[in-house]
Design a protein around this motif. Sequence first.
Motif, PDB file in Angstrom:
ATOM      1  N   SER A  46    -114.774   5.344  37.686  1.00 49.58           N
ATOM      2  CA  SER A  46    -113.551   5.078  38.355  1.00 49.58           C
ATOM      3  C   SER A  46    -113.696   3.546  38.737  1.00 49.58           C
ATOM      4  O   SER A  46    -114.967   3.023  38.887  1.00 49.58           O
ATOM      5  CB  SER A  46    -113.695   5.803  39.499  1.00 49.58           C
ATOM      6  N   THR A  47    -112.626   3.184  39.074  1.00 50.17           N
ATOM      7  CA  THR A  47    -112.423   1.699  39.655  1.00 50.17           C
ATOM      8  C   THR A  47    -111.559   1.686  40.913  1.00 50.17           C
ATOM      9  O   THR A  47    -112.052   1.578  41.954  1.00 50.17           O
ATOM     10  CB  THR A  47    -111.732   0.444  38.703  1.00 50.17           C
ATOM     11  N   THR A  49    -109.912   4.435  42.564  1.00 48.06           N
ATOM     12  CA  THR A  49    -110.193   5.617  43.612  1.00 48.06           C
ATOM     13  C   THR A  49    -111.585   5.242  44.384  1.00 48.06           C
ATOM     14  O   THR A  49    -111.228   5.344  45.689  1.00 48.06           O
ATOM     15  CB  THR A  49    -110.362   6.930  43.018  1.00 48.06           C
ATOM     16  N   ARG A  99    -115.882  12.897  42.959  1.00 45.68           N
ATOM     17  CA  ARG A  99    -115.310  12.882  41.819  1.00 45.68           C
ATOM     18  C   ARG A  99    -116.296  13.466  40.642  1.00 45.68           C
ATOM     19  O   ARG A  99    -117.305  13.180  40.689  1.00 45.68           O
ATOM     20  CB  ARG A  99    -114.996  11.509  41.014  1.00 45.68           C
ATOM     21  N   LEU A 261    -102.862   4.285  36.334  1.00 51.26           N
ATOM     22  CA  LEU A 261    -103.851   3.315  35.857  1.00 51.26           C
ATOM     23  C   LEU A 261    -105.517   4.040  35.854  1.00 51.26           C
ATOM     24  O   LEU A 261    -105.656   4.858  36.703  1.00 51.26           O
ATOM     25  CB  LEU A 261    -103.632   1.876  36.557  1.00 51.26           C
TER      26      LEU A 261
END
Length: 301
Positions: A46-47, A49, A99, A261
Amino acid sequence: MQHLVETQQFDRAALKRLFELASSLEGKREESLKGKILASLFYAPSTRTRLSFESSMMRLGGNVISMENASESSSATKGESIEDTIRIVDDYADVIVLRHTEVGTAARAAAVSRVPIINAGDGVGQHPTQSFLDLYTIEREIGRTDDFHIAFVGNLAYYRSARSLAYLLGKYKNVKMTFVSGPELGMKDDVKEYLKEKNVDFTETEDLEGTMQIADVVYQTRMAEEWIPKGTDFEKLRQKYTITRPMTDHMKDGAILIHPLPRAGEISPDVDDSPHAVYFKQAAYGVLVRMALLKLFFGKA
Ligand code: CP
């Protein structure tokens, strides 16, 4: 609300409150969550979130502990179950943002956690906070959450954010949905059955150009090959559903193109300065929506 596992948990009134709070937080720094600790446990990449949750917590005066690559760096590599990990981390933090690669992990975590679990994406299941910020973007950019036509494009079967948003929009009035995809990646039956129960008007087509000319919101997806069955020619599918500048130039006045994205070729870079392209604003709105959500969880709204 003790945990956030799926979008269906929020009704219209709760979303209205969330969005009003999000808008009131624009540009703000507070100390309202001073002394609180957020743990981000990310077993998948992830970036946006992870960093937006962490940024949100810090903007509210709280602190953050983080495992960004938990599938390799946590004791899961020694065989620890998610339940045991949560039973440990809930002593270290006041909220856990999780996540994971497997559907249902957030629900398993919520079943044992003494602090709120926020689902930040569970495999091909759901990504509720993404759909909240997607809907917030729609409200901010077209000015309404009822009476509009949304086209979901590309990988609808294996793209959890599209699935979550379709569920969420089932609560709104006169939202027409067009699923632009082929048989390999079409929207799955669980979503379609839910929409039928809610009397939502939806259709399926492979005509991307034609649909883009009549939609108020075009929701592009990433091909997300990590979730697609092996042997699928995803490069061919990506090309088939790529959005180019001439296509956005024929969108309706006021219509918007959104995308959770990251993108991986499915929107040409020359679309970025189109007046319809709002996907970078959408990512920025994520901080406001997550700040508002954290305040609600801690009773600080
Ligand atoms: N939209 C989204 O979930 O992005 P990340 O995978 O970078 O968190």
